[in-house]
Design a protein around this motif. Structure first.
Motif, PDB file in Angstrom:
ATOM      1  N   ASN A   1      17.789 -57.006  35.559  1.00 16.90           N
ATOM      2  CA  ASN A   1      18.474 -58.302  35.552  1.00 16.90           C
ATOM      3  C   ASN A   1      19.162 -58.434  34.204  1.00 16.90           C
ATOM      4  N   SER A   2      20.461 -58.206  34.154  1.00 16.15           N
ATOM      5  CA  SER A   2      21.152 -58.087  32.865  1.00 16.15           C
ATOM      6  C   SER A   2      21.199 -59.401  32.096  1.00 16.15           C
ATOM      7  N   PHE A   3      21.062 -60.530  32.774  1.00 20.81           N
ATOM      8  CA  PHE A   3      20.980 -61.816  32.068  1.00 20.81           C
ATOM      9  C   PHE A   3      19.783 -61.809  31.128  1.00 20.81           C
ATOM     10  N   TYR A   4      18.643 -61.380  31.649  1.00 18.47           N
ATOM     11  CA  TYR A   4      17.448 -61.314  30.809  1.00 18.47           C
ATOM     12  C   TYR A   4      17.470 -60.100  29.885  1.00 18.47           C
ATOM     13  N   THR A   5      18.063 -58.997  30.347  1.00 20.64           N
ATOM     14  CA  THR A   5      18.124 -57.812  29.492  1.00 20.64           C
ATOM     15  C   THR A   5      18.965 -58.084  28.253  1.00 20.64           C
TER      16      THR A   5
ATOM     17  N   VAL B   1       5.992 -56.378  45.624  1.00 22.20           N
ATOM     18  CA  VAL B   1       6.536 -55.094  45.180  1.00 22.20           C
ATOM     19  C   VAL B   1       7.908 -55.296  44.546  1.00 22.20           C
ATOM     20  N   ALA B   2       8.768 -56.045  45.227  1.00 23.56           N
ATOM     21  CA  ALA B   2      10.128 -56.250  44.721  1.00 23.56           C
ATOM     22  C   ALA B   2      10.122 -56.975  43.386  1.00 23.56           C
ATOM     23  N   ASP B   3       9.301 -58.011  43.247  1.00 23.11           N
ATOM     24  CA  ASP B   3       9.248 -58.777  41.999  1.00 23.11           C
ATOM     25  C   ASP B   3       8.659 -57.970  40.858  1.00 23.11           C
ATOM     26  N   SER B   4       7.701 -57.120  41.157  1.00 32.51           N
ATOM     27  CA  SER B   4       7.049 -56.334  40.116  1.00 32.51           C
ATOM     28  C   SER B   4       7.943 -55.220  39.586  1.00 32.51           C
ATOM     29  N   ARG B   5       9.086 -55.026  40.208  1.00 30.86           N
ATOM     30  CA  ARG B   5      10.016 -53.973  39.797  1.00 30.86           C
ATOM     31  C   ARG B   5      11.219 -54.539  39.052  1.00 30.86           C
ATOM     32  N   THR B   6      11.163 -55.798  38.628  1.00 28.90           N
ATOM     33  CA  THR B   6      12.278 -56.407  37.917  1.00 28.90           C
ATOM     34  C   THR B   6      11.797 -57.001  36.599  1.00 28.90           C
TER      35      THR B   6
ATOM     36  N   MET C   1      10.608 -63.251  35.810  1.00 24.26           N
ATOM     37  CA  MET C   1       9.354 -63.776  35.271  1.00 24.26           C
ATOM     38  C   MET C   1       8.205 -63.840  36.262  1.00 24.26           C
ATOM     39  N   ASP C   2       8.470 -63.610  37.542  1.00 24.88           N
ATOM     40  CA  ASP C   2       7.503 -63.977  38.567  1.00 24.88           C
ATOM     41  C   ASP C   2       6.220 -63.160  38.548  1.00 24.88           C
ATOM     42  N   ALA C   3       6.305 -61.859  38.318  1.00 21.57           N
ATOM     43  CA  ALA C   3       5.093 -61.041  38.260  1.00 21.57           C
ATOM     44  C   ALA C   3       4.229 -61.454  37.079  1.00 21.57           C
ATOM     45  N   THR C   4       4.854 -61.797  35.963  1.00 23.18           N
ATOM     46  CA  THR C   4       4.114 -62.283  34.790  1.00 23.18           C
ATOM     47  C   THR C   4       3.440 -63.611  35.101  1.00 23.18           C
ATOM     48  N   LEU C   5       4.145 -64.498  35.778  1.00 25.98           N
ATOM     49  CA  LEU C   5       3.581 -65.800  36.132  1.00 25.98           C
ATOM     50  C   LEU C   5       2.340 -65.644  36.996  1.00 25.98           C
TER      51      LEU C   5
ATOM     52  N   SER D   1       7.300 -52.953  52.181  1.00 19.62           N
ATOM     53  CA  SER D   1       6.991 -52.914  50.744  1.00 19.62           C
ATOM     54  C   SER D   1       7.395 -51.585  50.118  1.00 19.62           C
ATOM     55  N   LEU D   2       7.518 -50.553  50.934  1.00 25.47           N
ATOM     56  CA  LEU D   2       7.897 -49.236  50.421  1.00 25.47           C
ATOM     57  C   LEU D   2       9.399 -49.132  50.152  1.00 25.47           C
ATOM     58  N   THR D   3      10.191 -49.982  50.785  1.00 24.31           N
ATOM     59  CA  THR D   3      11.650 -49.840  50.682  1.00 24.31           C
ATOM     60  C   THR D   3      12.185 -50.050  49.261  1.00 24.31           C
ATOM     61  N   PRO D   4      11.718 -51.036  48.487  1.00 27.25           N
ATOM     62  CA  PRO D   4      12.237 -51.139  47.116  1.00 27.25           C
ATOM     63  C   PRO D   4      11.912 -49.904  46.278  1.00 27.25           C
ATOM     64  N   THR D   5      10.762 -49.299  46.536  1.00 26.76           N
ATOM     65  CA  THR D   5      10.353 -48.114  45.789  1.00 26.76           C
ATOM     66  C   THR D   5      11.258 -46.936  46.114  1.00 26.76           C
ATOM     67  N   LEU D   6      11.502 -46.698  47.392  1.00 27.75           N
ATOM     68  CA  LEU D   6      12.350 -45.585  47.801  1.00 27.75           C
ATOM     69  C   LEU D   6      13.792 -45.773  47.335  1.00 27.75           C
ATOM     70  N   ALA D   7      14.245 -47.037  47.307  1.00 22.98           N
ATOM     71  CA  ALA D   7      15.623 -47.324  46.926  1.00 22.98           C
ATOM     72  C   ALA D   7      15.804 -47.410  45.416  1.00 22.98           C
ATOM     73  N   GLY D   8      14.712 -47.371  44.651  1.00 20.70           N
ATOM     74  CA  GLY D   8      14.823 -47.542  43.206  1.00 20.70           C
ATOM     75  C   GLY D   8      15.325 -48.924  42.846  1.00 20.70           C
ATOM     76  N   GLU D   9      14.931 -49.917  43.637  1.00 21.24           N
ATOM     77  CA  GLU D   9      15.433 -51.279  43.495  1.00 21.24           C
ATOM     78  C   GLU D   9      14.863 -51.957  42.254  1.00 21.24           C
ATOM     79  N   SER D  10      15.759 -52.571  41.462  1.00 18.43           N
ATOM     80  CA  SER D  10      15.352 -53.440  40.355  1.00 18.43           C
ATOM     81  C   SER D  10      16.457 -54.455  40.177  1.00 18.43           C
ATOM     82  N   ALA D  11      16.457 -55.474  41.020  1.00 16.57           N
ATOM     83  CA  ALA D  11      17.608 -56.356  41.141  1.00 16.57           C
ATOM     84  C   ALA D  11      17.340 -57.726  40.556  1.00 16.57           C
ATOM     85  N   GLN D  12      18.424 -58.449  40.286  1.00 16.39           N
ATOM     86  CA  GLN D  12      18.286 -59.818  39.789  1.00 16.39           C
ATOM     87  C   GLN D  12      17.723 -60.740  40.871  1.00 16.39           C
ATOM     88  N   ILE D  13      18.029 -60.446  42.134  1.00 14.53           N
ATOM     89  CA  ILE D  13      17.453 -61.177  43.264  1.00 14.53           C
ATOM     90  C   ILE D  13      16.602 -60.181  44.038  1.00 14.53           C
ATOM     91  N   PRO D  14      15.336 -60.018  43.681  1.00  7.32           N
ATOM     92  CA  PRO D  14      14.506 -58.987  44.306  1.00  7.32           C
ATOM     93  C   PRO D  14      14.313 -59.254  45.794  1.00  7.32           C
TER      94      PRO D  14
END
Length: 788
Positions: free
Chosen positions: A51-55, A147-152, A155-159, A548-561
């Protein structure tokens, strides 16, 4: 005598070794944690900018302690991000240690996600035993949105981690009857507030209620203990926002997202009541896809860019329009993909859109949240991210509540130790479920808030339902009902992509349910019949596990997980790094010119919003002023202050990406009236004219080897594109970055004039500006010429 200390030391070492050998490891838990690590971390090196806004903020926070404390978006400390800094602190520390990379800024989320799985196991194991704890931990692990949130680097996984850690210590205070653990637990809740503000407090009533019913002390002591705990809560909640509000505004960055430059106003306004009632301030109006799909609500929505043109995207259930002008339009429509089998799937159903095929699931986009109502969470917009096992968790709560009634209870409502724990998790599930059922402004990935409660109640409920079925109790029919209804719901979700598999799933659900309904009535001994309930549980775990496996296979790390088959079809279905239509990019010719002519200026350039600024901050580490903050609508600087910066030579250039409808029209009009326009060419020469399109670069190539659409064509109807997405990731890693992942292929230089895919006038927010999709065209103004 000289050897005696050595013997003592050796004895201690042996004793410690023996203790380690005597530890009884739960190898099922270890396997689940390894699975979590794989799902959350594999392919994360493809994160690009995440998420380049946070990056961009993380880059800025590594520059100074002041930027670190306030979570400044830019290195000059002009404006902050629109969230508190706690989650970003961990990311900035990681970036300081390992350097700024996509994987390094995401690493804390990965670790917090894995730790959350362990905490779920620990919290359940203490009262309910290993088997329910294992099931709960597994459900938490394979919940798609977890899975999707933990790959970005959102803040949600931290929360979630801090909320679970808070419960851990409150539970420990109950078990050990020691007040200090209660203080720690409520202090951690205050820290959770400074991760994502009022969202954390949705479960606060559950903590108070749990401690009140679970402790075996007098009511006066309970009031005293909770009163002291509330003081700790208040201190850790307010220490950061008060430090911001009590600091002179000239000595700190503007508080991004707020209307009054106040962290407390941000907490209770933009990140508080407006989430529930609908975003109406600070962003130019409400957005398409928010709240109810009723005609009344959609009529009152003003596009964030101020356009009055009616949008085809006005319904809450309608996904954002497909990108137009794409070089690979059949494959790059991330927001509205076609199911692979070409089928419309099983249409209808509760809770929202009838349209299948959205970003990462059956829903449709950043603001597709379904229709307000009690079944919203089961609909296609939200359900494929969170609700696969929601029916089981609800029925599991009923089952377990009566299973743990106790043999000596006088009343059916009397509390046993297990029932007290169930009230805690019900106190988490109910208010959060209620919020998402009625709220008007949130993103689908916020539903991770439901994941721990669903995991715990589902894990305990599966255990008790099987026990009741085996014992042929009056509640024995709950298990087959749960299996059949869950299989039907999951088949509906799956049908949006795979109609044949959906019918198979539904058929197997019926096939397994029939003996579960019948056997208790025709068989005396069910102990040897465990295969049927186990088969049913395995069946309902297959689909969410695949999702849950799809974000992993796709290498997903998006601003909108998101999670779902669309990630595999288009090489990224979220709205960020791997997504089409929402990514950011740097203009290499423009960047070369600005760096050459910046001189002693404090800012590389100024622009309307953070989406344009973020890739340049990440690429260069230099200050870029986002005049209007994330959306271009923050009133962070006055015309008088802006003129002063220009006159002092601190700001020499302004770039307009064609954005309209911001809150800084006075500044923009003054610039257009007085400054010279700069024409750029590949030789970086400049003349007084409107600029032409120039070379852009993006981080990631599409699966076919062509450049990703993240730097390509904007969505049609972009004047109404939602611009206030959470955190606002802008997309791809810019070229020239020494730290971020570089593209495998570079797009060719475009011709003069507006190129194909150029962002149109009126493109706002994330889709606006030079850094937006296809934003290779815009206008550069030389401000230094004004006071020459």
């Amino acid at each position: 005598m000289e050897n005696e200390p050595t013997r003592t030391t050796n004895n201690k070492r042996i004793s410690l070794w023996v203790k380690l050998k005597l530890i009884k490891y739960d190898y099922w838990l270890i396997a689940i944690l390894i699975l979590a690590a794989f799902l959350y971390a594999w392919n994360i090196w493809e994160a690009g900018e995440a998420n380049s806004f946070y990056t961009a903020a993380i880059v800025s926070m590594t520059k100074s302690l002041k930027n670190f404390w306030y979570a400044s978006f830019d290195p000059a400390g002009f404006i902050t991000v629109d969230k508190p800094p706690v989650a970003l602190w961990f990311m900035a520390i990681s970036a300081k240690i390992f350097g700024v990379h996509g994987w390094s800024v995401v690493l804390p989320s990965i670790l917090f996600g894995i730790a959350s799985v362990y905490l779920v196991y620990n919290l359940v194991h203490k009262r309910f035993g290993k088997i329910p704890a294992r099931i709960s931990a597994f459900i938490m692990t394979v919940t798609p949105i977890v899975v999707a949130d933990s790959r970005t680097n959102n803040m949600d996984a931290t929360l979630i981690f801090f909320l679970l850690l808070s419960i851990y210590f409150v539970q420990k205070a109950v078990f050990k009857n020691q007040q200090r653990y209660l203080w720690i637990g409520f202090s951690l809740m205050g820290i959770a507030f400074n991760v994502k503000m009022l969202q954390a407090f949705m479960i606060l009533p559950a903590l108070y209620f749990y401690y009140w019913i679970a402790t075996n002390i007098g009511w006066k002591k309970k009031l005293t203990h909770l009163g002291i705990a509330t003081v700790f809560l208040a201190v850790f909640t307010l220490i950061w926002p008060l430090s911001v509000d009590m600091t002179n505004s000239s000595s700190r960055p503007y508080e991004g997202g707020s209307e009054t430059n106040s962290a407390l106003e941000l907490a209770f306004g933009y990140n508080g009541t407006q989430r529930l009632l609908g975003q109406t301030t600070g962003t130019g109006g409400a957005f398409p896809g928010m709240g109810s799909s009723s005609k009344k609500s959609s009529k009152g929505m003003t596009p964030p860019n101020g356009s009055t043109k009616k949008s085809s995207n006005s319904s809450s259930n309608t996904p954002p329009a497909k990108p137009s002008g794409s070089t690979n339009s059949k494959k790059s429509s991330t927001n509205a993909p076609t199911p692979p089998n070409g089928s419309k799937g099983m249409q209808g159903g509760p809770g929202g859109s009838k349209k299948g095929g959205g970003a990462g699931g059956a829903g449709g986009g950043a603001f597709s949240i379904g229709t307000v109502g009690p079944f919203r969470l089961f609909g296609l917009d939200l359900g494929p991210q969170i609700s696969w096992l929601l029916i089981i968790s609800i029925l599991g709560l009923i089952s377990s509540y009566f299973y743990y009634r106790g043999s000596r209870m006088k009343k059916w409502w009397s509390l046993t130790p297990q029932r007290k724990e169930l009230w805690l998790w019900a106190g988490w599930l109910v208010p959060v479920y209620g919020f998402f059922s009625v709220a008007s402004f949130f993103h689908p990935y916020y539903t991770i808030m439901l994941a721990p409660a669903i995991a715990v109640l589902g894990g305990v409920g599966i255990y008790t339902m099987i026990k009741q079925w085996k014992d042929k109790s009056v509640w024995s029919m709950v298990l087959p009902v749960a299996i059949l209804s869950t299989a039907a719901l999951q088949a509906w979700y799956v049908s949006q992509y795979y109609s044949v598999i959906a019918w198979i799933l539904l058929g197997l659900g019926v096939l397994v349910s029939i003996p579960l309904f019948v056997l208790p009535w025709i068989t005396n001994n069910l102990k040897s019949r465990y295969a049927w309930p186990i088969a049913g549980i395995i069946l309902v775990m297959i689909a969410p596990s695949f999702w849950s496996l799809t974000p992993t296979l796709a290498g997903e790390s998006a601003q909108i997980p998101t999670a779902g088959p669309s990630l595999l079809q288009q090489g990224g279905g979220g709205m960020g790094t791997n997504a089409g239509g929402m990514g950011g990019s740097t203009n290499s010719t423009l960047l070369k010119y600005l760096e050459k002519h910046q001189g002693d200026a404090e800012y590389l350039f100024a622009t309307d919003d953070s989406s344009t600024a973020a890739p340049y901050i990440i690429s260069t580490g230099k200050a870029v002023m986002a005049i209007g903050g994330f959306n271009g609508t923050d009133k962070a600087i006055t015309l008088k202050q802006f003129k002063k910066l220009v006159k002092e030579g601190k700001l020499k250039y302004y770039y307009s990406g064609g954005k309209t409808g911001g809150s800084n029209t006075a500044i923009v009009n003054w610039i257009k009236k007085n400054a010279k326009k700069v024409k750029l060419s590949n030789s970086t020469s400049a003349t007084s004219s409107i600029t032409t399109s120039t070379k852009t670069t993006s981080t990631k190539s599409a699966p076919n080897g062509s450049p990703s659409n993240a730097g390509g064509t904007p969505p049609s109807g972009s004047g109404n594109a939602p611009s206030n997405t959470q955190g606002g990731g802008m997309g791809q890693a810019p070229s020239g970055s020494s730290k971020m992942k570089k593209p495998s292929k570079k797009p060719s230089i475009t011709g003069t004039g507006a190129s194909k895919g150029t962002a149109p006038e009126g493109m706002g927010g994330m889709n606006g500006g030079m850094g937006g999709p296809g934003g290779s065209s815009g206008t550069l103004y030389d401000l230094s010429s004004i006071y020459d």
